[in-house]
Design a protein around this motif. Structure first.
Motif, PDB file in Angstrom:
ATOM      1  N   VAL A 612       0.847  -1.194   0.000  1.00  0.00           N
ATOM      2  CA  VAL A 612       0.000   0.000   0.000  1.00  0.00           C
ATOM      3  C   VAL A 612       0.880   1.240   0.000  1.00  0.00           C
ATOM      4  N   SER A 613       0.537   2.173  -0.875  1.00  0.00           N
ATOM      5  CA  SER A 613       1.265   3.445  -0.924  1.00  0.00           C
ATOM      6  C   SER A 613       0.272   4.569  -1.239  1.00  0.00           C
ATOM      7  N   GLY A 614       0.792   5.794  -1.245  1.00  0.00           N
ATOM      8  CA  GLY A 614      -0.066   6.940  -1.570  1.00  0.00           C
ATOM      9  C   GLY A 614      -0.952   7.394  -0.436  1.00  0.00           C
ATOM     10  N   ILE A 615      -0.708   6.861   0.770  1.00  0.00           N
ATOM     11  CA  ILE A 615      -1.459   7.249   1.968  1.00  0.00           C
ATOM     12  C   ILE A 615      -0.467   7.765   3.002  1.00  0.00           C
ATOM     13  N   ASN A 616      -0.829   8.843   3.688  1.00  0.00           N
ATOM     14  CA  ASN A 616       0.033   9.398   4.724  1.00  0.00           C
ATOM     15  C   ASN A 616       0.517   8.307   5.672  1.00  0.00           C
ATOM     16  N   LYS A 617       1.811   8.331   5.977  1.00  0.00           N
ATOM     17  CA  LYS A 617       2.411   7.269   6.792  1.00  0.00           C
ATOM     18  C   LYS A 617       1.783   7.188   8.183  1.00  0.00           C
ATOM     19  N   ASN A 618       1.472   8.328   8.761  1.00  0.00           N
ATOM     20  CA  ASN A 618       0.836   8.319  10.081  1.00  0.00           C
ATOM     21  C   ASN A 618      -0.559   7.688  10.029  1.00  0.00           C
ATOM     22  N   THR A 619      -1.254   7.942   8.912  1.00  0.00           N
ATOM     23  CA  THR A 619      -2.574   7.330   8.740  1.00  0.00           C
ATOM     24  C   THR A 619      -2.449   5.819   8.625  1.00  0.00           C
ATOM     25  N   LEU A 620      -1.463   5.354   7.855  1.00  0.00           N
ATOM     26  CA  LEU A 620      -1.232   3.917   7.725  1.00  0.00           C
ATOM     27  C   LEU A 620      -0.902   3.298   9.082  1.00  0.00           C
ATOM     28  N   MET A 621      -0.092   3.989   9.860  1.00  0.00           N
ATOM     29  CA  MET A 621       0.281   3.469  11.179  1.00  0.00           C
ATOM     30  C   MET A 621      -0.938   3.405  12.097  1.00  0.00           C
ATOM     31  N   ALA A 622      -1.810   4.415  12.011  1.00  0.00           N
ATOM     32  CA  ALA A 622      -3.015   4.415  12.848  1.00  0.00           C
ATOM     33  C   ALA A 622      -3.951   3.279  12.450  1.00  0.00           C
ATOM     34  N   TRP A 623      -4.132   3.078  11.147  1.00  0.00           N
ATOM     35  CA  TRP A 623      -4.965   1.967  10.678  1.00  0.00           C
ATOM     36  C   TRP A 623      -4.385   0.632  11.128  1.00  0.00           C
ATOM     37  N   ALA A 624      -3.082   0.470  10.950  1.00  0.00           N
ATOM     38  CA  ALA A 624      -2.444  -0.790  11.307  1.00  0.00           C
ATOM     39  C   ALA A 624      -2.589  -1.085  12.803  1.00  0.00           C
ATOM     40  N   LYS A 625      -2.473  -0.043  13.626  1.00  0.00           N
ATOM     41  CA  LYS A 625      -2.635  -0.227  15.069  1.00  0.00           C
ATOM     42  C   LYS A 625      -4.066  -0.631  15.404  1.00  0.00           C
ATOM     43  N   GLU A 626      -5.034   0.050  14.801  1.00  0.00           N
ATOM     44  CA  GLU A 626      -6.437  -0.257  15.047  1.00  0.00           C
ATOM     45  C   GLU A 626      -6.780  -1.691  14.642  1.00  0.00           C
ATOM     46  N   LEU A 627      -6.224  -2.127  13.504  1.00  0.00           N
ATOM     47  CA  LEU A 627      -6.549  -3.445  12.952  1.00  0.00           C
ATOM     48  C   LEU A 627      -5.607  -4.535  13.441  1.00  0.00           C
ATOM     49  N   ASN A 628      -4.657  -4.182  14.302  1.00  0.00           N
ATOM     50  CA  ASN A 628      -3.689  -5.133  14.834  1.00  0.00           C
ATOM     51  C   ASN A 628      -2.906  -5.820  13.710  1.00  0.00           C
ATOM     52  N   ILE A 629      -2.384  -5.001  12.812  1.00  0.00           N
ATOM     53  CA  ILE A 629      -1.576  -5.496  11.703  1.00  0.00           C
ATOM     54  C   ILE A 629      -0.139  -5.046  11.931  1.00  0.00           C
ATOM     55  N   SER A 630       0.814  -5.958  11.793  1.00  0.00           N
ATOM     56  CA  SER A 630       2.212  -5.569  11.978  1.00  0.00           C
ATOM     57  C   SER A 630       2.728  -4.850  10.734  1.00  0.00           C
ATOM     58  N   GLY A 631       2.754  -5.523   9.580  1.00  0.00           N
ATOM     59  CA  GLY A 631       3.212  -4.899   8.349  1.00  0.00           C
ATOM     60  C   GLY A 631       4.707  -4.636   8.332  1.00  0.00           C
ATOM     61  N   LYS A 632       5.219  -4.309   7.151  1.00  0.00           N
ATOM     62  CA  LYS A 632       6.631  -3.973   6.976  1.00  0.00           C
ATOM     63  C   LYS A 632       6.742  -2.769   6.045  1.00  0.00           C
ATOM     64  N   TRP A 633       7.579  -1.822   6.430  1.00  0.00           N
ATOM     65  CA  TRP A 633       7.831  -0.696   5.542  1.00  0.00           C
ATOM     66  C   TRP A 633       8.737  -1.156   4.410  1.00  0.00           C
ATOM     67  N   THR A 634       8.449  -0.686   3.217  1.00  0.00           N
ATOM     68  CA  THR A 634       9.184  -1.155   2.041  1.00  0.00           C
ATOM     69  C   THR A 634       9.193  -0.063   0.968  1.00  0.00           C
ATOM     70  N   ASN A 635      10.061  -0.242  -0.016  1.00  0.00           N
ATOM     71  CA  ASN A 635      10.096   0.656  -1.169  1.00  0.00           C
ATOM     72  C   ASN A 635       9.726  -0.068  -2.455  1.00  0.00           C
ATOM     73  N   ILE A 636       9.071  -1.236  -2.324  1.00  0.00           N
ATOM     74  CA  ILE A 636       8.633  -1.964  -3.515  1.00  0.00           C
ATOM     75  C   ILE A 636       7.693  -1.080  -4.326  1.00  0.00           C
ATOM     76  N   LYS A 637       7.960  -0.955  -5.601  1.00  0.00           N
ATOM     77  CA  LYS A 637       7.164  -0.087  -6.468  1.00  0.00           C
ATOM     78  C   LYS A 637       6.413  -0.853  -7.546  1.00  0.00           C
ATOM     79  N   ASN A 638       6.976  -1.968  -7.986  1.00  0.00           N
ATOM     80  CA  ASN A 638       6.411  -2.670  -9.129  1.00  0.00           C
ATOM     81  C   ASN A 638       5.596  -3.877  -8.689  1.00  0.00           C
ATOM     82  N   GLY A 639       4.573  -4.144  -9.438  1.00  0.00           N
ATOM     83  CA  GLY A 639       3.699  -5.291  -9.159  1.00  0.00           C
ATOM     84  C   GLY A 639       2.375  -5.106  -9.865  1.00  0.00           C
ATOM     85  N   LYS A 640       1.496  -6.061  -9.687  1.00  0.00           N
ATOM     86  CA  LYS A 640       0.168  -5.991 -10.315  1.00  0.00           C
ATOM     87  C   LYS A 640      -0.671  -4.945  -9.582  1.00  0.00           C
TER      88      LYS A 640
END
Length: 887
Positions: A612-640
């Motif tokens: 996921v990209s294009g969303i404010n990092k603080n917003t992503l962190m707040a969502w992840a905390k609310e949903l109990n998702i760990s996740g990993k920060w990355t710079n992957i750009k290419n994919g489907k």
């Protein structure tokens, strides 16, 4: 004639005013106690032919009864899915109503008897009333249940003082006007629409409770629905000793033998861990209810039979048996689309079915046919209610004592033939599934502990924080019932296999994908000392808002340790194994973020990653905390690249296909946007083109249509059955539209029973190898089977190499010549397939497919030969459906 000096006169201004005042006060009191009749409020008797009472009318009447009597109070317990305020009434003597808090406190002490001696118990039960909970209307189409409570309340409140006290001196009745307010109104509104047409007994055109309809009584341990949580919260706060839920059966069906009412005892098998003392009392009470019917000359009560077993734990009513309550249901003839219409059953038809009218051991006074109306159904329900009250008053001390003993025996010995404890590690493939499972157990009154330090248990070392559920607790019988493995017994009735009334296997660790370790031997003393009871700060139970599991303090304490985000970069990589990842993806897409799919595995146990990209990092962190998702920060750009999906969900004009609702609930719960598509929408080529994917939930032939009947999707109800605007299916016109949709690159997903429609009418090169097999050759219903997963396909991202799938009279696939596509899920060639439940004919599964991706022109058809979203319980396979939508 008496002399004047002997005649007494009353002086003005002396006694007269006192008498007048007394008479005035007495008259005022008597006037206040005048109980309004149902006819005076509704304009007709309860159960009158062609008349039904909706929820608001019932509540208005109950309020009038409360205002007129000091024997009844009303309480607000919550809100329904559609936002209706939900009420109960409490009926007893004025003295008991004044002391409700003390009565409930004593009831709680008996229901939770740890540390309570028998001597102290005797002091409590000396004057303690029994709490009886009576209700109806849970299955709203069984309409007499929600009607009869009005009549019953009226009859109780109009009793003279001596008769009323004989019932309620030591009894408190919790009487629900209905267990399904939304459904009651849906049914009443439907009857208004059809009653003056040529189809006054037409089947409902939609489910009678949001999402789940008839399955609202199969949500007892999962508590996915708002209504289920309100029920469980209320029952755990009252802990009734007797809980009676009125149901109805279809009249004159092959399984009813034309009896008028079915009562406990249940048929074999019953729940393995049902407390014996409570089960015996329930059986006895069933006979008391039947006796009350006989006393009042109401014929046709029966018991046991071959239909109603109590094996499944998920019923909202029967689950309370595992709370040591006498909890059960009854079935009055007359449900299933009869509404308030009269009907007559000829005597010769009944005689043909029964063979004779001779008394039988459990059908001592057979009904001989004749008129059978809504008023009769109401009368039978009201009558057995009196039987319940009589049983409560005559057996009060035994009921209270056995409730206590059932709890203490479980505490002292843990449930027979079960583990002493279950261990749930915090390291899970999807930690949220473990939290979800544990919170539901906690809301159902189960006590949960955690290790305060690392400990070795049964030869395995477990870290601090590991959850432990000992079974030696008062509600401990519930724990192995939902966490243990079910082995449905092989029972033959002559040459016929005894089928489960509902399902055969539902082991939550398997269906939810949660690692759980049973412990066979008693926990060592050092382990017990290292256990700490889980308890958190509960959220406030607000009757005006959505019911939250965290209103229970134990559920509030079930939390997962916070983890820091790993890696660096501005994009967030999500684990496809975790169901909540899909919520975050949908939020991102809704807020104009970007989501891509990278084939690189998130970790060693999952293939594929969503970034996921294009969303404010603080917003992503707040969502992840609310949903109990760990996740990993990355710079992957290419994919489907994934787009925000436009999803259509087929909805037939019928109230029995509640798999539609479960699918809708699951998608909306994970923040997918989904539209219901009706027959006209499918037929309309312009409408269907708007959607990326169209889902057909499990829809087979109409009930009773026979195995050779074509799918309800194609033809629906005929015009002989329902109103013209609800008749028919998608027809050939809709089928042609689906074919065009596929040829243009669309995607169709078919679940379980609807697969047959797809194979036949979309001309798929696929065979169902178990279609038409006799039960003696192959049978699998409501069970969990082991399957192998094609992890190389993106539709199975995040799914383990092996998974447990829910099989329910499902198809089994073999591909034919010309097949293009992929096998997504298959059954293993070797090893045991049955994980929980029942299976006959295992060889018919081996090596065959359970899910397929079929290429059709530019489009794709996905066939699930099982239910990946079954009743909102199969958390381990939810992601299969989610991934299928995206790939």
């Amino acid at each position: 004639m008496a002399s004047k000096k002997n005649k007494k006169f009353v002086r003005p201004g002396s006694i007269c005013p006192i008498l007048l005042l007394f008479c005035f006060l007495l008259g005022t009191h008597l006037q206040a106690q005048v109980i309004p009749t149902p006819e005076s409020v509704f304009g007709h008797e309860v159960g009158a032919t062609y008349h039904l009472i909706n929820y608001e009318q019932s509540i208005d009447y109950f309020k009038k009864l409360t205002a007129a009597s000091d024997r009844m109070e009303m309480m607000h317990v919550g809100h329904t899915s559609e936002g209706r305020p939900w009420h109960i009434s409490v009926i007893s003597t004025p003295e008991n109503l004044k002391n409700l808090d003390a009565i409930r406190e004593n009831t709680m002490r008996i229901a939770h008897p740890e540390g309570l001696s028998e001597k102290d118990l005797q002091t409590i039960i000396k004057d303690q009333p029994v709490i009886v909970d009576i209700n109806g209307g849970l299955h709203a189409a069984e309409i007499a249940g929600s009607q009869h409570t009005n009549q019953f309340a009226y009859e109780l409140l109009r009793m003279d003082q001596d008769e009323f006290n004989s019932y309620f001196d030591k009894t408190v009745l919790v009487l629900w006007p209905t267990l399904n307010p939304d459904g009651q109104n849906i049914v009443v509104d439907w009857y208004k629409e059809i009653k003056d047409t040529d189809h006054p007994t037409a089947p409902l055109n939609k489910v009678y409770q949001k999402y789940v309809g008839h399955d609202n009584n199969r949500d007892g341990y999962m508590l996915n629905m708002q209504e289920s949580r309100v029920l469980a919260h209320t029952w755990r706060n009252w802990e009734p000793e007797i809980l009676h839920v009125h149901h109805q059966q279809g009249h004159g069906s092959e399984r009813t033998d034309f009896h008028r009412m079915w009562l406990p005892p249940f048929a074999t098998p019953v729940g393995v861990h049902t407390p014996p003392r409570i089960l015996r009392q329930m059986n006895t009470l069933g006979m008391q209810m039947a006796q009350e019917l006989e006393t009042r000359g109401l014929r046709g009560a029966t018991h046991i039979g071959e239909m109603y077993d109590a094996y499944y734990t998920g019923y909202n009513d029967y689950i309370n048996m595992y709370h040591n309550s006498i909890a059960y249901w009854t079935e009055v003839d007359g449900g299933q689309n009869q509404w308030a219409e009269p009907y007559n059953v000829p005597q010769e038809k009944v005689l043909e079915k029964l063979g004779s009218f001779r008394a039988q051991n459990l059908l001592v006074s057979p009904w001989k046919g004749g008129q059978w109306n809504l008023s009769d159904q109401v009368a039978y329900m009201v009558t057995v209610n009196y039987g319940v009250l009589k049983y409560a008053k005559h057996n009060r001390e035994d009921i209270l004592y056995n409730r206590y003993k059932s709890g203490t025996e479980t505490i002292e010995n843990y449930p027979e033939s079960s583990p002493t404890a279950y261990i749930i590690p915090q390291d899970q493939e999807d930690p949220n599934n473990a939290i979800t499972m544990l919170r539901r157990l906690a809301f159902n009154g189960v006590k949960i502990h955690q290790l305060t330090k690392e400990m070795a248990i049964a030869g395995t070392s477990y870290p601090k924080g590991t959850w432990v559920i000992p079974t030696n607790q008062e509600f401990g019988n519930l724990v192995p019932e939902v966490l243990g493995i079910q082995n449905y017994p092989h029972i033959m009735r002559g040459d016929e296999l005894k089928l489960p009334y509902d399902v055969a296997g539902w082991t939550l660790p398997y269906s939810m994908g949660v690692a759980v370790q049973p412990v066979a031997k008693p926990l060592a003393d050092e382990v017990l000392k290292a256990l700490e009871a889980v308890k958190g700060e509960p959220t406030t139970w607000d009757e005006n808002k959505k019911a939250k599991l965290t209103a229970n303090p134990v559920a509030a304490g079930i939390v997962y340790p916070a983890r820091a985000m790993e890696g660096s970069g501005s994009s967030l990589a999500l684990d496809p194994t975790v169901n909540n990842s899909y919520i975050l993806m949908n939020r991102a897409l809704k807020n104009r973020g970007k989501v891509i799919y990278d084939q690189t595995g998130y970790n060693s146990r999952s293939k594929g990653t969503y970034v996921v990209s294009g969303i404010n990092k603080n917003t992503l962190m707040a969502w992840a905390k609310e949903l109990n998702i760990s996740g990993k920060w990355t710079n992957i750009k290419n994919g489907k690249k994934l787009n925000r999906l436009k999803i259509g969900l087929y909805q037939p004009w019928h109230g029995n296909y509640y798999d539609v609702g479960w699918t809708q609930w699951l998608l909306e719960d994970h923040e997918y946007e989904v539209d219901l598509l009706y027959n006209t929408d499918i037929k309309d080529g312009k409408t269907i083109k708007k959607y990326d994917v169209v889902i057909f939930p499990s829809i087979g032939p109409a009930r009773g249509a026979g195995e050779d009947a074509d799918s309800f999707i194609l033809h629906g109800n005929s015009k002989d059955v329902t109103l013209d605007k609800y008749a028919g299916g998608i027809e050939q016109e809709g089928l042609n539209t689906l074919k065009t949709f596929l040829s243009d690159g669309g995607k169709l997903v078919f679940l379980n029973a609807s697969v047959e429609f797809a194979i036949k009418h979309l001309n798929l090169p696929v065979e169902d190898v178990v279609k038409g097999k006799e039960r003696s050759e192959f049978f699998g219903s409501g069970s969990l089977f082991r399957a192998e997963i094609n992890q190389d396909n993106a539709m199975m991202s995040g799914v383990s190499k092996e998974a447990d799938i829910y099989f329910n009279n499902s198809p089994v696939f073999k591909t034919k010549e010309g097949f293009e596509g992929n096998v997504l899920v298959s059954y293993p060639e070797t090893g045991t397939i049955l994980r929980s439940g029942y299976l006959m004919g295992e060889d018919h599964l081996r090596g065959n497919a359970a899910a397929l991706e079929v290429k059709q022109g530019k489009g794709t058809v996905v066939l699930f030969g099982f239910s990946p979203q079954w009743r909102g319980q199969t958390f381990a396979t939810f992601k299969m459906l989610f991934n299928t939508l995206h790939h």
